[in-house]
Design an enzyme around this catalytic site. Structure first.
Site, PDB file in Angstrom:
ATOM      1  CB  ALA A  66      -0.445  -0.347   1.556  1.00 30.87           C
ATOM      2  CD  GLU A 115      -2.975  -7.504   2.668  1.00 33.62           C
ATOM      3  OE1 GLU A 115      -3.312  -7.950   4.215  1.00 33.62           O
ATOM      4  OE2 GLU A 115      -2.563  -6.320   2.283  1.00 33.62           O
ATOM      5  CD  GLU A 135       0.855  -5.642   5.886  1.00 36.25           C
ATOM      6  OE1 GLU A 135       0.565  -5.899   4.082  1.00 36.25           O
ATOM      7  OE2 GLU A 135       1.923  -6.915   6.109  1.00 36.25           O
TER       8      GLU A 135
END
Length: 257
Positions: A66, A115, A135
């Site tokens: 992200a 993901e 993460e």
């Protein structure tokens, strides 16, 4: 006709559609990328032109995650939850498409990229690809489905090890734990993905759709419920032209048309 996308390169070959995510330099899954992908998936689910979808990244990366600038800007729990729900919704839509999807993993596949790959039906990886859910290194957790799909694909202990350490693994390890289906030389990722897609496009669409549905839905419920669904879907394909042609061709010792 597909709209003009800023972050998605769309190319089609017969009934195969290849989507190349391009957000240089590392193909981050920004809100803009996710929003475009969402619109594209909606369109694909509706118009049914394609029989197989291939997802890949532009350049030397698949997707490294992200957009951390966006995440750093999240001010409270409500904004964080909203960001996660957007990513989750897009990847659910990807997973639930009524056609097989192939992740052609051309390079690093991390965080949100992993993901996304896990929401595809099949994963083909470059021998130079790296995988991980890093993460934890940022003081956060996977939010686009990682805590749910990773244990379902590789088992709980391996998934927890990856998520708790944030460590990257190489393609060989990813193959050994079942995260990817196949490793190919870096230069051959797209060629192999297209070869597999062509093999799948020669099959019956009603059967392909029902295999996807039976397997996906069955995994989430007790086996007796899954078996009921399988029997119902088996019954449905028995009424298709493809079933009559497929069985007749077999008995006549010729390829099905």
């Amino acid at each position: 006709v597909m709209p003009d996308y800023q972050y998605l390169g769309i190319s089609t070959q017969e009934s195969i559609c290849t989507v190349t995510i391009s957000n240089p330099p590392a193909n981050l899954l920004s809100r803009g990328v996710l929003t475009e992908l969402d619109a594209f998936l909606d369109e694909t689910a509706k118009n049914r032109t394609f029989k197989v979808l291939i997802l890949t990244g532009a350049g030397t990366f698949f997707i490294v995650g992200a957009d951390i600038k966006e995440i750093a800007g999240l001010k409270n729990a409500a904004e964080g939850k909203e960001a996660a729900v957007l990513g989750q919704r897009v990847f659910n839509n990807l997973e639930q498409l009524p056609l097989p999807t192939i992740a052609a993993i051309n390079g690093h596949c991390l965080g949100g990229g992993n993901e996304m790959a896990m929401a595809c039906s099949i994963r083909i990886a470059s021998d130079r690809a790296r995988f991980g859910q890093p993460e934890i290194n940022l003081g956060i957790i996977p939010g686009f489905g990682g805590t749910q799909r990773l244990p379902r694909i590789v088992g709980l202990a391996r998934a927890l090890e990856l998520m708790l350490t944030g460590d990257m693994i190489n393609a060989q390890t990813a193959l050994e734990i079942g995260l990817v289906n196949k490793i190919v030389p870096e230069a051959e990722v797209m060629k192999q993905a297209l070869g597999l897609a062509k093999k799948i496009t020669s099959k019956s669409r009603p059967a392909l759709e029902r295999i996807l549905r039976a397997a996906r839905e069955g995994l989430e419920q007790p086996i007796d419920k899954g078996l009921q669904l399988e029997a119902q879907l088996f019954g449905e394909v028995c009424e298709t032209h493809d079933m009559k042609e497929g069985t007749t061709a077999f008995l006549e010792k010729r390829p099905p048309r």
